[in-house]
Design an enzyme around this catalytic site. Sequence first.
Site, PDB file in Angstrom:
ATOM      1  N   GLY A 175      33.159  44.096  45.036  1.00 34.94           N
ATOM      2  CA  GLY A 175      32.259  44.633  46.052  1.00 34.94           C
ATOM      3  C   GLY A 175      30.847  44.885  45.571  1.00 34.94           C
ATOM      4  O   GLY A 175      30.140  45.712  46.151  1.00 34.94           O
ATOM      5  N   THR A 184      34.566  38.844  44.111  1.00 37.16           N
ATOM      6  CA  THR A 184      34.965  39.248  42.766  1.00 37.16           C
ATOM      7  C   THR A 184      36.403  39.630  42.970  1.00 37.16           C
ATOM      8  O   THR A 184      36.880  39.644  44.106  1.00 37.16           O
ATOM      9  CB  THR A 184      34.077  40.433  42.302  1.00 37.16           C
ATOM     10  OG1 THR A 184      32.774  39.945  42.041  1.00 37.16           O
ATOM     11  CG2 THR A 184      34.591  41.149  41.078  1.00 37.16           C
ATOM     12  N   THR A 234      34.867  38.321  37.709  1.00 32.07           N
ATOM     13  CA  THR A 234      33.912  37.844  38.702  1.00 32.07           C
ATOM     14  C   THR A 234      33.228  36.531  38.327  1.00 32.07           C
ATOM     15  O   THR A 234      33.168  36.179  37.147  1.00 32.07           O
ATOM     16  CB  THR A 234      32.807  38.916  38.924  1.00 32.07           C
ATOM     17  OG1 THR A 234      32.003  38.542  40.035  1.00 32.07           O
ATOM     18  CG2 THR A 234      31.926  39.096  37.712  1.00 32.07           C
ATOM     19  N   SER A 256      26.615  45.464  34.931  1.00 28.32           N
ATOM     20  CA  SER A 256      27.636  45.207  35.953  1.00 28.32           C
ATOM     21  C   SER A 256      27.988  46.511  36.676  1.00 28.32           C
ATOM     22  O   SER A 256      27.777  47.600  36.152  1.00 28.32           O
ATOM     23  CB  SER A 256      28.885  44.661  35.263  1.00 28.32           C
ATOM     24  OG  SER A 256      29.938  44.527  36.188  1.00 28.32           O
ATOM     25  N   ASP A 266      22.554  39.502  38.085  1.00 22.65           N
ATOM     26  CA  ASP A 266      22.822  40.925  37.832  1.00 22.65           C
ATOM     27  C   ASP A 266      21.797  41.537  36.875  1.00 22.65           C
ATOM     28  O   ASP A 266      21.767  42.755  36.682  1.00 22.65           O
ATOM     29  CB  ASP A 266      24.240  41.122  37.270  1.00 22.65           C
ATOM     30  CG  ASP A 266      25.281  41.157  38.388  1.00 22.65           C
ATOM     31  OD1 ASP A 266      24.894  41.267  39.564  1.00 22.65           O
ATOM     32  OD2 ASP A 266      26.481  41.077  38.080  1.00 22.65           O
ATOM     33  N   GLU A 271      25.899  34.916  37.500  1.00 23.67           N
ATOM     34  CA  GLU A 271      25.816  36.312  37.030  1.00 23.67           C
ATOM     35  C   GLU A 271      24.415  36.704  36.556  1.00 23.67           C
ATOM     36  O   GLU A 271      24.123  37.883  36.437  1.00 23.67           O
ATOM     37  CB  GLU A 271      26.798  36.484  35.859  1.00 23.67           C
ATOM     38  CG  GLU A 271      27.556  37.777  35.864  1.00 23.67           C
ATOM     39  CD  GLU A 271      28.626  37.792  36.942  1.00 23.67           C
ATOM     40  OE1 GLU A 271      28.584  38.659  37.816  1.00 23.67           O
ATOM     41  OE2 GLU A 271      29.514  36.908  36.898  1.00 23.67           O
TER      42      GLU A 271
HETATM   43  O1  DON Z   1      29.258  42.576  37.863  1.00 21.82           O
HETATM   44  C1  DON Z   1      28.881  42.932  38.958  1.00 21.82           C
HETATM   45  O2  DON Z   1      28.573  44.071  39.232  1.00 21.82           O
HETATM   46  C2  DON Z   1      28.786  41.907  40.078  1.00 21.82           C
HETATM   47  N1  DON Z   1      28.548  40.609  39.535  1.00 21.82           N
HETATM   48  C3  DON Z   1      30.035  41.962  40.884  1.00 21.82           C
HETATM   49  C4  DON Z   1      29.935  41.063  42.067  1.00 21.82           C
HETATM   50  C5  DON Z   1      30.873  41.373  43.150  1.00 21.82           C
HETATM   51  O3  DON Z   1      31.631  42.304  43.132  1.00 21.82           O
HETATM   52  C6  DON Z   1      30.779  40.452  44.289  1.00 21.82           C
HETATM   53  N2  DON Z   1      31.429  40.943  45.422  1.00 21.82           N
HETATM   54  N3  DON Z   1      30.776  41.156  46.378  1.00 21.82           N
END
Ligand code: DON
Length: 563
Positions: free
Chosen positions: A460, A369, A387, A440, A411, A408
């Site tokens: 992260g 991301t 992301t 998110s 998530d 996504e």
């Molecule tokens: O929106 C979110 O929380 C996740 N899709 C973010 C993903 C991310 O930071 C990937 N890095 N490791």
Amino acid sequence: MSKKIISLVLLVSLQLASGAFAQIKPNSYAVSSAHELATEAGLSIMAQGGNAYDAAVAVSAALAVVEPASSGIGGGGFWLLQSHDDSLSVMIDGREVAPGAAHRDMYLDEEGNVNRDLAVNGGLAAGIPGAPAGWVYIAENYGTLPLSVLLAPAIDLAANGFPADEKYVTLLGMREEVMNRWPETAAIFMPQGSVPEVGDLIVQTDLANTLRAIVENGHDGFYKGEVAELLVEGTRAVGGIWTMEDLANYTVKERTPITTTYKGYELITAPPPSSGGIAIAQMLNLIEAYDIDQMSAVERTHLLSEAMRRAYRDRALYLGDTDFVDVPIDLLLSKDYAAGMRTNLRLDKATPSSMLADDPDIWPEGNNTTHFSLIDAEGNMVSATLTVNLAYGAAYVPPGTGVLLNNEMDDFSAKPGAPNAFGLVGFEANAIEPYKRMLSSMSPTIVRSPERVAVIGTPGGSRIITMVFLGLLDFIDGHGPDSWVSVPRFHHQYLPDQIFIEPDSMSAEDVAALEALGHTVEEGSRTWGNMHGVMWDLETNQMEAAHDPRWSSGGAEVVPVKR
Ligand code: DON
């Protein structure tokens, strides 16, 4: 201090907050992003007279080209826009939404288990993208320059290519096998047939054309017409469920940021569908009753971990898209609620997380991301986290579009209590529903006092929230961005009931002391995050920008202006 002096100090602070403070103008502008070519794109827009919001569009679009592992036109994100005088304070929510045909059990197999492959690879893993809608919306509503100027650097980088860097190569290595399922996609990112060497040129002709369609037709250039038809056709060809209507219905949302105060600082941060702002505010509210400056490293790590544990428990239970579920935001943010949380917190003992999750399949890195921070010469600020979710998203590009799809949908909570790729669990509030936004952790944040302003954030996954928390505490401790982006990281997320630490970041004695308090400490094999920060010191009127030392490709620059 005499009463008179106290009132004078108060008067001066009030004036700083309302008048004089708002009138200070920076003597420079600055960008810090995960790629120096994207940083250059943002600086060039400000050099042409564009404001911070224009620059944010240019940086976002350039990152979509040069850092495809992390964010992109097929993904989404949050842009926190803040003017120095407070006439603007808004988060542009360009988060993906579930397609109209999505349903809560869509990733469950016959035995009721989550099919992890469907949840993260190929057409079914992708939400309807929000990034291009975000670019167009910000440009049209808050920018000053046309899309033809703002997207020019991205189009140039896509059409003429850019050299693959260490991050591109490392993260592609993790996704090579999946990407090879779709030879047309693999041919874009691995033009020689295998993961490129650092320095090899990556040209994205279809992506350049899709970007040109957006310049020509704005929002509709992506969400309607030929590009949309190719996206729907290509996604459905590999098991997806997108429709033309899903794309045509997509809109960004303007959200009011979460705000709170901590030790004389004001925090402006991400509201739902991010969980980050609420969790950060809860953690700050919880720890403000303690004098953390007087604590030993072990005592401090213990307290902060206990704060993290409690905030992530509430995340799992309560947080989701507020357009679909009632989230008790006022309650969670109240200082009384934090006082309640403190009643079962012991400084001499870890509180075990009340439930045990299955052994989660954590992705140890956390760089897939991107976050950038910038401030223009008027003091307008953008903190943006964008992301495609995991590295290279769903690893699939619908033919002819150049649009690398996000994954996504992972998530969402695909099954109550079942961990996602980040080991996060969720329940009803984050169940899949048509057109709902998945929860998110992205936490673009601004922290300020009358003396200093920080624009901060990082990628992260689930660890974003705790990284921003540790980074902003370091800022409040008086340090500059070089220090915030470097601080050793630790993380607790309620489940699994462990403190994760970066490699070699804690002494064996401190680990033993935390274990004696009842914690399980898990040292990772890799570092995580990629933080980018900009600070404006209002007393000296100097800016500083820094990129995370954990990756070499970042670009952070301050450019002086003459008045
Ligand atoms: O929106 C979110 O929380 C996740 N899709 C973010 C993903 C991310 O930071 C990937 N890095 N490791």
